[in-house]
Motif scaffolding. Structure first.
Motif, short mmCIF file in Angstrom:
data_model
loop_
_atom_site.label_atom_id
_atom_site.label_comp_id
_atom_site.label_asym_id
_atom_site.label_seq_id
_atom_site.Cartn_x
_atom_site.Cartn_y
_atom_site.Cartn_z
N ARG A 99 0.83 -1.20 0.00
CA ARG A 99 0.00 0.00 0.00
C ARG A 99 0.87 1.26 0.00
O ARG A 99 0.64 2.20 -0.76
CB ARG A 99 -0.93 0.00 1.21
CG ARG A 99 -1.95 1.14 1.20
CD ARG A 99 -2.60 1.33 2.55
NE ARG A 99 -1.66 1.72 3.59
CZ ARG A 99 -1.10 2.93 3.69
NH1 ARG A 99 -1.35 3.86 2.81
NH2 ARG A 99 -0.25 3.18 4.68
N MET A 100 1.93 1.26 0.83
CA MET A 100 2.81 2.42 0.90
C MET A 100 3.60 2.59 -0.39
O MET A 100 3.85 3.71 -0.84
CB MET A 100 3.75 2.31 2.11
CG MET A 100 3.04 2.48 3.44
SD MET A 100 4.16 2.64 4.86
CE MET A 100 5.07 1.11 4.81
N MET B 141 3.74 -12.04 -1.58
CA MET B 141 4.19 -10.81 -2.24
C MET B 141 3.44 -10.60 -3.55
O MET B 141 3.03 -9.48 -3.85
CB MET B 141 5.70 -10.85 -2.46
CG MET B 141 6.50 -10.67 -1.18
SD MET B 141 8.28 -10.55 -1.46
CE MET B 141 8.71 -12.26 -1.75
N LEU B 142 3.27 -11.66 -4.33
CA LEU B 142 2.54 -11.54 -5.60
C LEU B 142 1.11 -11.06 -5.35
O LEU B 142 0.61 -10.18 -6.06
CB LEU B 142 2.54 -12.87 -6.34
CG LEU B 142 3.86 -13.30 -6.98
CD1 LEU B 142 3.73 -14.70 -7.57
CD2 LEU B 142 4.32 -12.31 -8.03
N LYS C 212 -2.82 -6.79 -5.87
CA LYS C 212 -3.95 -6.06 -5.29
C LYS C 212 -3.76 -4.55 -5.44
O LYS C 212 -4.73 -3.80 -5.64
CB LYS C 212 -4.10 -6.43 -3.81
CG LYS C 212 -5.26 -5.75 -3.12
CD LYS C 212 -5.35 -6.20 -1.67
CE LYS C 212 -6.49 -5.48 -0.96
NZ LYS C 212 -6.55 -5.88 0.47
N GLN C 213 -2.50 -4.10 -5.38
CA GLN C 213 -2.20 -2.66 -5.50
C GLN C 213 -1.90 -2.24 -6.95
O GLN C 213 -1.60 -1.08 -7.21
CB GLN C 213 -1.02 -2.30 -4.61
CG GLN C 213 -1.27 -2.46 -3.14
CD GLN C 213 -2.38 -1.54 -2.62
OE1 GLN C 213 -2.59 -0.44 -3.13
NE2 GLN C 213 -3.10 -2.00 -1.61
N PRO D 116 -0.85 -13.10 -12.88
CA PRO D 116 -1.04 -11.90 -13.69
C PRO D 116 -0.14 -10.72 -13.32
O PRO D 116 0.05 -9.81 -14.14
CB PRO D 116 -2.52 -11.54 -13.47
CG PRO D 116 -2.89 -12.21 -12.19
CD PRO D 116 -2.05 -13.45 -12.12
N ALA D 117 0.45 -10.71 -12.14
CA ALA D 117 1.33 -9.61 -11.75
C ALA D 117 2.72 -9.75 -12.34
O ALA D 117 3.45 -8.77 -12.46
CB ALA D 117 1.43 -9.52 -10.22
N VAL D 118 3.11 -10.96 -12.73
CA VAL D 118 4.48 -11.22 -13.20
C VAL D 118 4.64 -10.72 -14.63
O VAL D 118 3.93 -11.15 -15.54
CB VAL D 118 4.82 -12.72 -13.11
CG1 VAL D 118 6.20 -12.99 -13.71
CG2 VAL D 118 4.78 -13.19 -11.66
#
Length: 201
Positions: free
Chosen positions: A53-54, A88-89, A94-95, A163-165
């Motif tokens: 989030r940060m 982590m993924l 999510k962000q 999907p994030a990779v």
């Protein structure tokens, strides 16, 4: 890697690449990715969601994960634990933060050094490295290469559909680590004999 090992590694990366979505030029955003390296497994408390989030609030758009974590990913030979990677993924996805997965092979696990002490590099001074630091391995050693291939293939196979990779980093700070041990010496002799089959040549 050479021969069969290189073919297996290339196949694993090809499978991972095939799993990535096809992107047209029109879909490529007109931005520069702004990123950091992030290793949740090093933090003493559970804070991956808050960190993600940060990072998003700070404008981070990509993170690199998983390098130098071999002992965490493979705590015993052939036994894998990708829970840190999965967390982590999930948090980054999510962000809306993209992820580059690094191979973990420049920091060997304790069990590998105990099982195969020959994987520790022998430097130009003829002294074998001690376990305890990063980048202390002989990258030409067959036992190192076999173990490295196993963890890389397992990691890529595990994350290739997420999907994030968006990509992979192959090792970090790749170099010969001053290796002058038996494997590299034998390789040098083989290469010289292949180039000049006789003393006359």
């Amino acid at each position: 890697m050479r021969g069969r090992n290189m073919q297996r590694f290339a196949k694993a990366l090809a499978l991972a690449t095939v799993a990535l979505p096809t992107v047209t030029q029109a879909q490529v955003p007109d931005t520069i990715l702004y990123g950091v390296a992030y290793y949740d497994e090093y933090t003493p408390v559970d804070r991956v969601d808050e960190d993600a989030r940060m990072m998003k609030a700070a404008g981070i758009s990509v993170v690199r994960i998983a390098e130098s974590t071999w002992g965490t990913l493979e705590p015993q030979p052939g036994v894998f634990d990708f829970s840190h990677v999965d967390r982590m993924l999930a948090a980054m996805h999510k962000q809306g933060i993209k992820v580059i997965v690094g191979t973990p092979t420049y920091a060997i696990p304790t069990w590998l050094a105990r099982q195969h002490p020959n994987v520790l590099v022998v430097g130009r001074d003829g002294v074998r490295a001690q376990y305890g630091t990063r980048q202390n391995m002989d990258i030409t050693d067959p036992d190192y290469r076999a173990a490295a291939e196993r963890v890389i293939v397992a990691l890529v196979d595990h994350v290739k559909d997420h999907p994030a990779v968006i990509g992979y980093q192959l090792d970090n700070e790749t170099k010969p680590y001053d290796t002058s041990g038996p494997a590299v010496q034998a390789g040098f002799v083989r290469s010289i004999r292949a180039k000049w089959p006789s003393l006359d040549a």
